[in-house]
Motif scaffolding. Structure first.
Motif, mmCIF file in Angstrom:
data_model
loop_
_atom_site.group_PDB
_atom_site.id
_atom_site.type_symbol
_atom_site.label_atom_id
_atom_site.label_comp_id
_atom_site.label_asym_id
_atom_site.label_seq_id
_atom_site.Cartn_x
_atom_site.Cartn_y
_atom_site.Cartn_z
ATOM 1 N N ILE A 182 27.645 19.775 21.032
ATOM 2 C CA ILE A 182 28.590 20.888 21.055
ATOM 3 C C ILE A 182 28.147 21.989 22.007
ATOM 4 O O ILE A 182 28.966 22.654 22.643
ATOM 5 N N TRP A 183 26.833 22.167 22.139
ATOM 6 C CA TRP A 183 26.339 23.251 22.994
ATOM 7 C C TRP A 183 26.381 22.878 24.462
ATOM 8 O O TRP A 183 26.754 23.679 25.320
ATOM 9 N N ILE A 184 26.011 21.645 24.785
ATOM 10 C CA ILE A 184 26.018 21.212 26.191
ATOM 11 C C ILE A 184 27.428 20.849 26.628
ATOM 12 O O ILE A 184 27.998 21.455 27.538
ATOM 13 N N ASP A 185 28.000 19.850 25.959
ATOM 14 C CA ASP A 185 29.316 19.359 26.365
ATOM 15 C C ASP A 185 30.414 20.387 26.068
ATOM 16 O O ASP A 185 31.314 20.594 26.890
ATOM 17 N N GLY A 186 30.330 21.037 24.902
ATOM 18 C CA GLY A 186 31.320 22.051 24.562
ATOM 19 C C GLY A 186 31.326 23.189 25.561
ATOM 20 O O GLY A 186 32.388 23.646 26.001
ATOM 21 N N THR A 187 30.138 23.638 25.959
ATOM 22 C CA THR A 187 30.039 24.726 26.941
ATOM 23 C C THR A 187 30.620 24.317 28.284
ATOM 24 O O THR A 187 31.331 25.096 28.938
ATOM 25 N N LEU A 188 30.335 23.089 28.710
ATOM 26 C CA LEU A 188 30.863 22.598 29.987
ATOM 27 C C LEU A 188 32.395 22.618 29.981
ATOM 28 O O LEU A 188 33.035 23.058 30.953
ATOM 29 N N PHE A 189 32.999 22.164 28.893
ATOM 30 C CA PHE A 189 34.463 22.120 28.829
ATOM 31 C C PHE A 189 35.074 23.515 28.719
ATOM 32 O O PHE A 189 36.145 23.772 29.295
ATOM 33 N N ILE A 190 34.434 24.406 27.984
ATOM 34 C CA ILE A 190 34.945 25.777 27.887
ATOM 35 C C ILE A 190 34.899 26.438 29.269
ATOM 36 O O ILE A 190 35.853 27.113 29.688
ATOM 37 N N LEU A 191 33.804 26.230 29.992
ATOM 38 C CA LEU A 191 33.701 26.762 31.353
ATOM 39 C C LEU A 191 34.775 26.159 32.246
ATOM 40 O O LEU A 191 35.388 26.857 33.069
ATOM 41 N N TYR A 192 35.017 24.854 32.073
ATOM 42 C CA TYR A 192 36.042 24.210 32.895
ATOM 43 C C TYR A 192 37.436 24.735 32.551
ATOM 44 O O TYR A 192 38.276 24.899 33.435
ATOM 45 N N GLY A 193 37.679 25.004 31.263
ATOM 46 C CA GLY A 193 38.964 25.590 30.865
ATOM 47 C C GLY A 193 39.202 26.916 31.564
ATOM 48 O O GLY A 193 40.304 27.199 32.034
ATOM 49 N N TYR A 194 38.147 27.725 31.657
ATOM 50 C CA TYR A 194 38.248 29.025 32.331
ATOM 51 C C TYR A 194 38.456 28.843 33.830
ATOM 52 O O TYR A 194 39.340 29.463 34.440
ATOM 53 N N ILE A 195 37.663 27.968 34.433
ATOM 54 C CA ILE A 195 37.689 27.812 35.895
ATOM 55 C C ILE A 195 38.957 27.112 36.377
ATOM 56 O O ILE A 195 39.536 27.501 37.397
ATOM 57 N N SER A 196 39.424 26.103 35.658
ATOM 58 C CA SER A 196 40.638 25.403 36.095
ATOM 59 C C SER A 196 41.839 26.334 36.058
ATOM 60 O O SER A 196 42.683 26.316 36.960
ATOM 61 N N GLN A 197 41.928 27.171 35.015
ATOM 62 C CA GLN A 197 42.994 28.165 34.940
ATOM 63 C C GLN A 197 42.857 29.178 36.073
ATOM 64 O O GLN A 197 43.840 29.549 36.719
ATOM 65 N N SER A 198 41.626 29.631 36.328
ATOM 66 C CA SER A 198 41.381 30.636 37.365
ATOM 67 C C SER A 198 41.770 30.125 38.739
ATOM 68 O O SER A 198 42.361 30.854 39.543
ATOM 69 N N THR A 199 41.448 28.857 39.026
ATOM 70 C CA THR A 199 41.678 28.292 40.361
ATOM 71 C C THR A 199 43.145 28.349 40.741
ATOM 72 O O THR A 199 43.520 28.861 41.797
ATOM 73 N N PHE A 200 44.016 27.819 39.870
ATOM 74 C CA PHE A 200 45.440 27.805 40.251
ATOM 75 C C PHE A 200 46.112 29.153 40.005
ATOM 76 O O PHE A 200 47.080 29.497 40.674
ATOM 77 N N TYR A 201 45.586 29.945 39.060
ATOM 78 C CA TYR A 201 46.162 31.267 38.817
ATOM 79 C C TYR A 201 45.953 32.158 40.039
ATOM 80 O O TYR A 201 46.864 32.863 40.482
ATOM 81 N N LEU A 202 44.769 32.118 40.600
ATOM 82 C CA LEU A 202 44.457 32.922 41.786
ATOM 83 C C LEU A 202 45.384 32.591 42.945
ATOM 84 O O LEU A 202 45.993 33.471 43.553
ATOM 85 N N VAL A 203 45.479 31.303 43.257
ATOM 86 C CA VAL A 203 46.252 30.923 44.437
ATOM 87 C C VAL A 203 47.747 31.124 44.208
ATOM 88 O O VAL A 203 48.479 31.529 45.120
ATOM 89 N N LEU A 259 37.406 18.623 43.726
ATOM 90 C CA LEU A 259 36.843 18.586 45.078
ATOM 91 C C LEU A 259 37.937 18.842 46.117
ATOM 92 O O LEU A 259 37.738 19.608 47.079
ATOM 93 N N ILE A 260 39.100 18.216 45.926
ATOM 94 C CA ILE A 260 40.230 18.436 46.850
ATOM 95 C C ILE A 260 40.655 19.906 46.824
ATOM 96 O O ILE A 260 40.947 20.500 47.873
ATOM 97 N N SER A 261 40.673 20.513 45.629
ATOM 98 C CA SER A 261 41.020 21.940 45.518
ATOM 99 C C SER A 261 40.052 22.794 46.323
ATOM 100 O O SER A 261 40.461 23.687 47.078
ATOM 101 N N PHE A 262 38.768 22.533 46.162
ATOM 102 C CA PHE A 262 37.742 23.283 46.880
ATOM 103 C C PHE A 262 37.909 23.157 48.390
ATOM 104 O O PHE A 262 37.920 24.158 49.124
ATOM 105 N N LEU A 263 38.074 21.919 48.876
ATOM 106 C CA LEU A 263 38.194 21.695 50.319
ATOM 107 C C LEU A 263 39.476 22.307 50.876
ATOM 108 O O LEU A 263 39.477 22.886 51.969
ATOM 109 N N SER A 264 40.565 22.218 50.126
ATOM 110 C CA SER A 264 41.849 22.776 50.582
ATOM 111 C C SER A 264 41.773 24.288 50.715
ATOM 112 O O SER A 264 42.228 24.873 51.712
ATOM 113 N N LEU A 265 41.206 24.935 49.706
ATOM 114 C CA LEU A 265 41.071 26.396 49.741
ATOM 115 C C LEU A 265 40.127 26.832 50.847
ATOM 116 O O LEU A 265 40.355 27.855 51.505
#
Length: 375
Positions: A182-203, A259-265
Protein backbone atom coordinates in the motif's frame (compact mmCIF):
# COMPACT_ATOMS: atom_id res chain seq x y z
CA UNK A 1 -21.39 32.74 -17.61
CA UNK A 2 -22.74 36.17 -18.51
CA UNK A 3 -26.35 35.01 -18.11
CA UNK A 4 -25.65 33.43 -14.74
CA UNK A 5 -23.70 36.52 -13.61
CA UNK A 6 -26.77 38.66 -14.39
CA UNK A 7 -29.14 36.29 -12.59
CA UNK A 8 -26.92 36.20 -9.49
CA UNK A 9 -26.15 39.94 -9.49
CA UNK A 10 -22.42 39.29 -9.77
CA UNK A 11 -19.60 39.30 -12.35
CA UNK A 12 -18.14 36.49 -14.43
CA UNK A 13 -15.40 36.32 -11.79
CA UNK A 14 -18.15 35.54 -9.28
CA UNK A 15 -19.42 32.76 -11.53
CA UNK A 16 -15.86 31.38 -11.66
CA UNK A 17 -15.89 31.24 -7.85
CA UNK A 18 -19.07 29.14 -8.01
CA UNK A 19 -17.39 26.84 -10.54
CA UNK A 20 -14.53 26.29 -8.09
CA UNK A 21 -17.06 25.00 -5.54
CA UNK A 22 -17.41 21.80 -7.59
CA UNK A 23 -13.83 20.89 -6.69
CA UNK A 24 -14.58 21.42 -3.01
CA UNK A 25 -17.63 19.18 -3.26
CA UNK A 26 -15.57 16.43 -4.86
CA UNK A 27 -12.88 16.57 -2.21
CA UNK A 28 -15.40 16.53 0.65
CA UNK A 29 -16.87 13.10 -0.13
CA UNK A 30 -14.81 11.31 -2.79
CA UNK A 31 -12.71 9.16 -0.45
CA UNK A 32 -15.66 8.37 1.83
CA UNK A 33 -18.09 7.59 -0.99
CA UNK A 34 -15.56 5.24 -2.58
CA UNK A 35 -15.17 3.24 0.63
CA UNK A 36 -18.94 3.19 1.21
CA UNK A 37 -19.59 1.91 -2.31
CA UNK A 38 -17.39 -1.09 -1.48
CA UNK A 39 -19.62 -1.73 1.54
CA UNK A 40 -23.10 -0.96 0.22
CA UNK A 41 -22.72 -1.64 -3.51
CA UNK A 42 -22.38 0.44 -6.68
CA UNK A 43 -26.00 0.98 -7.73
CA UNK A 44 -27.03 3.13 -4.72
CA UNK A 45 -24.21 5.57 -5.49
CA UNK A 46 -25.03 5.80 -9.19
CA UNK A 47 -28.66 6.57 -8.34
CA UNK A 48 -27.63 8.92 -5.51
CA UNK A 49 -25.26 10.73 -7.88
CA UNK A 50 -28.02 11.21 -10.45
CA UNK A 51 -30.45 12.50 -7.79
CA UNK A 52 -27.88 14.92 -6.35
CA UNK A 53 -27.10 16.22 -9.84
CA UNK A 54 -30.83 16.78 -10.38
CA UNK A 55 -30.90 18.97 -7.25
CA UNK A 56 -27.91 20.90 -8.61
CA UNK A 57 -29.34 21.54 -12.09
CA UNK A 58 -32.72 22.59 -10.74
CA UNK A 59 -31.21 24.65 -7.94
CA UNK A 60 -28.67 26.48 -10.08
CA UNK A 61 -31.28 27.89 -12.47
CA UNK A 62 -33.51 28.93 -9.54
CA UNK A 63 -30.69 30.55 -7.56
CA UNK A 64 -30.93 34.32 -7.23
CA UNK A 65 -27.58 35.04 -5.58
CA UNK A 66 -24.03 33.75 -5.56
CA UNK A 67 -24.22 32.29 -2.04
CA UNK A 68 -27.10 29.95 -2.85
CA UNK A 69 -25.44 29.06 -6.18
CA UNK A 70 -22.21 28.20 -4.35
CA UNK A 71 -24.05 25.71 -2.15
CA UNK A 72 -25.57 24.03 -5.21
CA UNK A 73 -22.11 24.05 -6.83
CA UNK A 74 -20.75 22.04 -3.90
CA UNK A 75 -23.65 19.61 -4.42
CA UNK A 76 -22.55 19.18 -8.05
CA UNK A 77 -19.07 18.17 -6.89
CA UNK A 78 -20.59 15.74 -4.40
CA UNK A 79 -22.80 14.29 -7.16
CA UNK A 80 -19.77 13.82 -9.38
CA UNK A 81 -17.97 11.97 -6.58
CA UNK A 82 -20.98 9.69 -6.03
CA UNK A 83 -21.04 8.81 -9.74
CA UNK A 84 -17.28 8.16 -9.87
CA UNK A 85 -17.57 5.87 -6.85
CA UNK A 86 -20.34 3.87 -8.48
CA UNK A 87 -19.68 3.85 -12.21
CA UNK A 88 -15.99 2.98 -12.51
CA UNK A 89 -16.06 0.07 -10.02
CA UNK A 90 -19.36 -1.21 -11.47
CA UNK A 91 -17.99 -1.31 -15.01
CA UNK A 92 -14.83 -3.10 -13.87
CA UNK A 93 -17.02 -5.71 -12.17
CA UNK A 94 -19.40 -6.04 -15.11
CA UNK A 95 -16.60 -6.55 -17.64
CA UNK A 96 -13.66 -8.14 -15.79
CA UNK A 97 -12.01 -9.21 -19.04
CA UNK A 98 -12.36 -5.74 -20.59
CA UNK A 99 -11.94 -3.43 -17.60
CA UNK A 100 -9.70 -0.99 -19.45
CA UNK A 101 -12.05 -0.72 -22.42
CA UNK A 102 -15.07 -0.22 -20.15
CA UNK A 103 -13.40 2.62 -18.25
CA UNK A 104 -12.02 4.26 -21.39
CA UNK A 105 -15.52 4.24 -22.91
CA UNK A 106 -16.56 6.54 -20.04
CA UNK A 107 -13.91 8.94 -21.36
CA UNK A 108 -15.48 8.70 -24.83
CA UNK A 109 -18.84 9.85 -23.47
CA UNK A 110 -17.15 12.63 -21.48
CA UNK A 111 -15.50 13.84 -24.69
CA UNK A 112 -18.81 13.61 -26.56
CA UNK A 113 -20.49 15.73 -23.89
CA UNK A 114 -17.68 18.29 -24.06
CA UNK A 115 -18.19 18.45 -27.82
CA UNK A 116 -22.00 18.70 -27.81
CA UNK A 117 -22.53 21.16 -24.95
CA UNK A 118 -20.72 24.15 -26.55
CA UNK A 119 -22.74 23.61 -29.73
CA UNK A 120 -25.94 23.61 -27.70
CA UNK A 121 -24.95 26.78 -25.83
CA UNK A 122 -23.98 28.48 -29.12
CA UNK A 123 -27.37 27.54 -30.60
CA UNK A 124 -29.22 29.00 -27.60
CA UNK A 125 -27.24 32.24 -27.83
CA UNK A 126 -27.66 32.54 -31.60
CA UNK A 127 -31.40 31.86 -31.32
CA UNK A 128 -31.77 34.31 -28.41
CA UNK A 129 -33.28 31.55 -26.27
CA UNK A 130 -33.16 31.19 -22.47
CA UNK A 131 -29.78 29.84 -21.36
CA UNK A 132 -31.50 27.52 -18.88
CA UNK A 133 -32.69 25.17 -21.62
CA UNK A 134 -29.24 23.55 -21.54
CA UNK A 135 -29.81 22.78 -17.85
CA UNK A 136 -33.33 21.50 -18.54
CA UNK A 137 -31.87 19.19 -21.20
CA UNK A 138 -29.51 17.72 -18.59
CA UNK A 139 -32.39 17.38 -16.11
CA UNK A 140 -34.41 15.40 -18.67
CA UNK A 141 -31.50 13.06 -19.41
CA UNK A 142 -30.86 12.49 -15.70
CA UNK A 143 -34.51 11.68 -15.02
CA UNK A 144 -34.63 9.14 -17.87
CA UNK A 145 -31.29 7.66 -16.83
CA UNK A 146 -32.37 7.51 -13.18
CA UNK A 147 -35.61 5.70 -14.06
CA UNK A 148 -33.63 3.19 -16.10
CA UNK A 149 -31.14 2.62 -13.28
CA UNK A 150 -33.85 2.15 -10.64
CA UNK A 151 -35.84 -0.31 -12.77
CA UNK A 152 -32.94 -2.22 -14.36
CA UNK A 153 -32.54 -4.72 -11.54
CA UNK A 154 -29.37 -5.20 -9.55
CA UNK A 155 -25.82 -4.51 -10.62
CA UNK A 156 -23.38 -7.44 -10.62
CA UNK A 157 -22.40 -8.04 -7.02
CA UNK A 158 -18.87 -8.85 -5.99
CA UNK A 159 -19.85 -12.46 -6.24
CA UNK A 160 -21.50 -13.67 -9.44
CA UNK A 161 -23.45 -12.81 -12.56
CA UNK A 162 -24.84 -15.93 -14.14
CA UNK A 163 -25.70 -14.23 -17.40
CA UNK A 164 -22.07 -13.62 -18.27
CA UNK A 165 -20.94 -16.86 -16.62
CA UNK A 166 -18.36 -14.98 -14.67
CA UNK A 167 -17.56 -14.50 -11.02
CA UNK A 168 -15.91 -11.37 -9.81
CA UNK A 169 -15.12 -13.27 -6.63
CA UNK A 170 -13.31 -15.90 -8.63
CA UNK A 171 -11.58 -13.23 -10.66
CA UNK A 172 -10.34 -11.60 -7.47
CA UNK A 173 -9.25 -14.93 -6.00
CA UNK A 174 -6.80 -15.21 -8.89
CA UNK A 175 -5.26 -11.97 -7.66
CA UNK A 176 -5.20 -13.01 -4.00
CA UNK A 177 -1.56 -14.06 -4.35
CA UNK A 178 -0.69 -10.56 -5.55
CA UNK A 179 0.59 -8.80 -2.45
CA UNK A 180 0.73 -5.15 -3.44
CA UNK A 181 2.37 -2.78 -0.99
CA UNK A 182 0.00 0.00 0.00
CA UNK A 183 2.86 2.39 0.73
CA UNK A 184 4.94 1.73 -2.39
CA UNK A 185 2.33 0.84 -4.99
CA UNK A 186 -0.42 2.99 -3.47
CA UNK A 187 1.86 6.03 -3.41
CA UNK A 188 2.90 5.48 -7.03
CA UNK A 189 -0.73 5.38 -8.19
CA UNK A 190 -1.78 8.39 -6.11
CA UNK A 191 1.12 10.35 -7.63
CA UNK A 192 0.08 9.16 -11.08
CA UNK A 193 -3.52 10.24 -10.43
CA UNK A 194 -2.24 13.73 -9.64
CA UNK A 195 0.21 13.91 -12.55
CA UNK A 196 -2.07 12.46 -15.24
CA UNK A 197 -4.77 14.99 -14.34
CA UNK A 198 -2.18 17.80 -14.25
CA UNK A 199 -0.72 16.92 -17.66
CA UNK A 200 -3.91 17.25 -19.68
CA UNK A 201 -5.42 19.95 -17.45
CA UNK A 202 -2.43 22.22 -18.07
CA UNK A 203 -2.42 21.84 -21.83
CA UNK A 204 -6.21 22.04 -22.21
CA UNK A 205 -6.36 25.30 -20.24
CA UNK A 206 -3.42 27.05 -21.90
CA UNK A 207 -3.15 25.56 -25.39
CA UNK A 208 -5.08 28.32 -27.19
CA UNK A 209 -3.22 31.10 -25.38
CA UNK A 210 0.11 29.44 -26.12
CA UNK A 211 -0.73 29.07 -29.82
CA UNK A 212 -1.75 32.71 -30.09
CA UNK A 213 0.90 34.44 -27.99
CA UNK A 214 3.94 32.18 -28.37
CA UNK A 215 3.43 30.38 -31.70
CA UNK A 216 2.03 33.51 -33.38
CA UNK A 217 -1.21 31.93 -34.57
CA UNK A 218 -4.32 34.01 -35.27
CA UNK A 219 -7.25 33.76 -32.86
CA UNK A 220 -9.30 31.31 -34.96
CA UNK A 221 -6.37 28.95 -35.55
CA UNK A 222 -5.34 29.10 -31.91
CA UNK A 223 -8.85 28.18 -30.74
CA UNK A 224 -8.91 25.36 -33.31
CA UNK A 225 -6.04 23.73 -31.40
CA UNK A 226 -8.54 22.66 -28.74
CA UNK A 227 -10.61 20.95 -31.44
CA UNK A 228 -7.56 19.01 -32.65
CA UNK A 229 -6.80 18.17 -29.03
CA UNK A 230 -10.36 16.82 -28.56
CA UNK A 231 -10.21 14.82 -31.81
CA UNK A 232 -6.95 13.27 -30.60
CA UNK A 233 -8.53 12.25 -27.30
CA UNK A 234 -11.47 10.58 -29.09
CA UNK A 235 -9.15 8.83 -31.53
CA UNK A 236 -7.22 7.36 -28.61
CA UNK A 237 -10.39 5.98 -27.05
CA UNK A 238 -11.19 3.93 -30.15
CA UNK A 239 -7.54 2.98 -30.68
CA UNK A 240 -7.17 1.75 -27.09
CA UNK A 241 -10.47 -0.12 -27.21
CA UNK A 242 -9.44 -1.87 -30.43
CA UNK A 243 -6.10 -2.99 -29.01
CA UNK A 244 -7.67 -4.02 -25.69
CA UNK A 245 -10.01 -6.33 -27.62
CA UNK A 246 -6.90 -8.03 -28.98
CA UNK A 247 -5.84 -8.82 -25.40
CA UNK A 248 -3.29 -6.02 -25.06
CA UNK A 249 -3.06 -5.45 -21.30
CA UNK A 250 -3.81 -2.03 -19.82
CA UNK A 251 -0.35 -1.85 -18.25
CA UNK A 252 1.15 -1.86 -21.75
CA UNK A 253 -0.41 1.52 -22.56
CA UNK A 254 0.60 3.55 -19.52
CA UNK A 255 4.31 4.21 -20.05
CA UNK A 256 3.94 4.43 -23.85
CA UNK A 257 1.21 7.09 -23.68
CA UNK A 258 3.01 9.13 -21.01
CA UNK A 259 6.24 9.01 -23.03
CA UNK A 260 4.37 10.29 -26.11
CA UNK A 261 2.86 13.08 -23.97
CA UNK A 262 6.30 14.11 -22.75
CA UNK A 263 7.85 14.11 -26.24
CA UNK A 264 4.89 15.97 -27.79
CA UNK A 265 4.96 18.72 -25.18
CA UNK A 266 8.75 18.99 -25.48
CA UNK A 267 8.55 19.43 -29.26
CA UNK A 268 5.74 21.99 -28.84
CA UNK A 269 7.93 23.96 -26.42
CA UNK A 270 11.11 23.76 -28.52
CA UNK A 271 9.47 24.48 -31.91
CA UNK A 272 6.53 26.85 -31.30
CA UNK A 273 5.03 27.36 -34.75
CA UNK A 274 1.52 26.83 -36.13
CA UNK A 275 2.19 23.51 -37.91
CA UNK A 276 3.99 21.92 -34.97
CA UNK A 277 1.38 23.16 -32.49
CA UNK A 278 -1.44 21.75 -34.61
CA UNK A 279 0.19 18.32 -34.89
CA UNK A 280 1.23 18.23 -31.24
CA UNK A 281 -2.22 19.37 -30.06
CA UNK A 282 -3.68 16.22 -31.64
CA UNK A 283 -0.84 14.07 -30.27
CA UNK A 284 -1.09 15.40 -26.72
CA UNK A 285 -4.87 14.97 -26.82
CA UNK A 286 -4.35 11.41 -27.98
CA UNK A 287 -1.75 10.48 -25.38
CA UNK A 288 -2.72 12.57 -22.34
CA UNK A 289 -6.50 12.99 -22.57
CA UNK A 290 -7.65 9.85 -24.38
CA UNK A 291 -8.36 7.77 -21.30
CA UNK A 292 -4.88 7.17 -19.91
CA UNK A 293 -6.08 8.29 -16.47
CA UNK A 294 -8.88 5.72 -16.60
CA UNK A 295 -6.34 3.09 -17.64
CA UNK A 296 -4.24 4.01 -14.61
CA UNK A 297 -7.27 3.37 -12.39
CA UNK A 298 -7.85 0.02 -14.10
CA UNK A 299 -4.26 -1.07 -13.47
CA UNK A 300 -4.56 0.08 -9.86
CA UNK A 301 -7.57 -2.22 -9.48
CA UNK A 302 -5.33 -5.12 -10.49
CA UNK A 303 -2.97 -4.23 -7.65
CA UNK A 304 -5.80 -3.76 -5.12
CA UNK A 305 -8.73 -5.91 -6.36
CA UNK A 306 -10.64 -6.05 -3.06
CA UNK A 307 -11.58 -2.37 -2.79
CA UNK A 308 -12.38 -0.90 -6.18
CA UNK A 309 -14.55 1.86 -4.73
CA UNK A 310 -11.89 2.88 -2.21
CA UNK A 311 -9.11 3.02 -4.78
CA UNK A 312 -11.36 4.97 -7.17
CA UNK A 313 -11.94 7.52 -4.43
CA UNK A 314 -8.23 7.79 -3.60
CA UNK A 315 -7.14 7.96 -7.25
CA UNK A 316 -9.62 10.66 -8.25
CA UNK A 317 -9.05 12.61 -5.05
CA UNK A 318 -5.46 13.03 -6.25
CA UNK A 319 -6.84 14.27 -9.58
CA UNK A 320 -9.14 16.70 -7.81
CA UNK A 321 -6.24 18.10 -5.82
CA UNK A 322 -4.43 18.64 -9.13
CA UNK A 323 -7.42 20.55 -10.51
CA UNK A 324 -7.31 22.79 -7.46
CA UNK A 325 -3.53 23.35 -7.17
CA UNK A 326 -2.41 23.54 -10.80
CA UNK A 327 -4.32 26.81 -11.50
CA UNK A 328 -2.62 28.33 -8.46
CA UNK A 329 0.81 27.31 -9.76
CA UNK A 330 0.20 28.45 -13.33
CA UNK A 331 -1.33 31.71 -12.13
CA UNK A 332 2.13 32.70 -10.91
CA UNK A 333 3.62 31.75 -14.31
CA UNK A 334 0.97 33.38 -16.48
CA UNK A 335 3.26 36.25 -17.54
CA UNK A 336 5.34 33.76 -19.57
CA UNK A 337 3.20 31.16 -21.34
CA UNK A 338 6.23 29.27 -22.63
CA UNK A 339 7.17 28.49 -19.04
CA UNK A 340 3.74 26.93 -18.46
CA UNK A 341 4.27 24.48 -21.31
CA UNK A 342 7.82 23.82 -20.05
CA UNK A 343 6.33 23.09 -16.63
CA UNK A 344 3.96 20.62 -18.29
CA UNK A 345 6.95 19.00 -20.01
CA UNK A 346 8.48 18.26 -16.60
CA UNK A 347 5.13 17.07 -15.22
CA UNK A 348 4.80 14.64 -18.16
CA UNK A 349 8.39 13.47 -17.65
CA UNK A 350 7.61 12.75 -14.00
CA UNK A 351 4.54 10.83 -15.18
CA UNK A 352 6.68 8.72 -17.49
CA UNK A 353 9.11 7.87 -14.68
CA UNK A 354 6.23 6.88 -12.39
CA UNK A 355 4.56 4.69 -15.05
CA UNK A 356 7.87 2.91 -15.68
CA UNK A 357 8.09 2.19 -11.94
CA UNK A 358 4.47 0.99 -11.92
CA UNK A 359 5.19 -1.29 -14.89
CA UNK A 360 8.24 -2.75 -13.13
CA UNK A 361 6.23 -3.36 -9.97
CA UNK A 362 3.41 -4.90 -12.02
CA UNK A 363 5.68 -7.47 -13.62
CA UNK A 364 7.44 -8.23 -10.33
CA UNK A 365 4.21 -8.82 -8.44
CA UNK A 366 2.33 -10.77 -11.09
CA UNK A 367 5.28 -12.96 -12.05
CA UNK A 368 5.73 -13.78 -8.36
CA UNK A 369 2.01 -14.54 -8.06
CA UNK A 370 2.17 -16.76 -11.12
CA UNK A 371 5.05 -18.78 -9.64
CA UNK A 372 3.16 -19.22 -6.37
CA UNK A 373 0.08 -20.46 -8.23
CA UNK A 374 2.19 -23.03 -10.10
CA UNK A 375 3.62 -24.47 -6.88
Amino acid sequence: MNSLATQWNTTTAGVAVVISSLGIGRLIVLLVSGALSDKFGRKPFVVLGACTYLIFFIGIILSKNITVAYVFGILAGIANSFLDSGTYPALMEMFPDSKGTANVVIKAFISAGQFILPLMVSFLIASNLWFGWSFVFCIAILILNGIFMVTSGTFPKISTTEENNFSVEAEEEKNDTVKANIWIDGTLFILYGYISQSTFYLVSQWLSEYGQKVAGMNTTSAHALISYYSIGSLACVFFTAALAKKAVKEISFLSVYTLISFLSLLVMYLVPNSIICTIMAFTVGFSAAGGVMQLGLTVMSDFFPQGKGTITGAFYTAGSIASFTIPLITGVMASNLANIILFDVFVALAGFVITVLITIRYHQLFQKAKKELLK
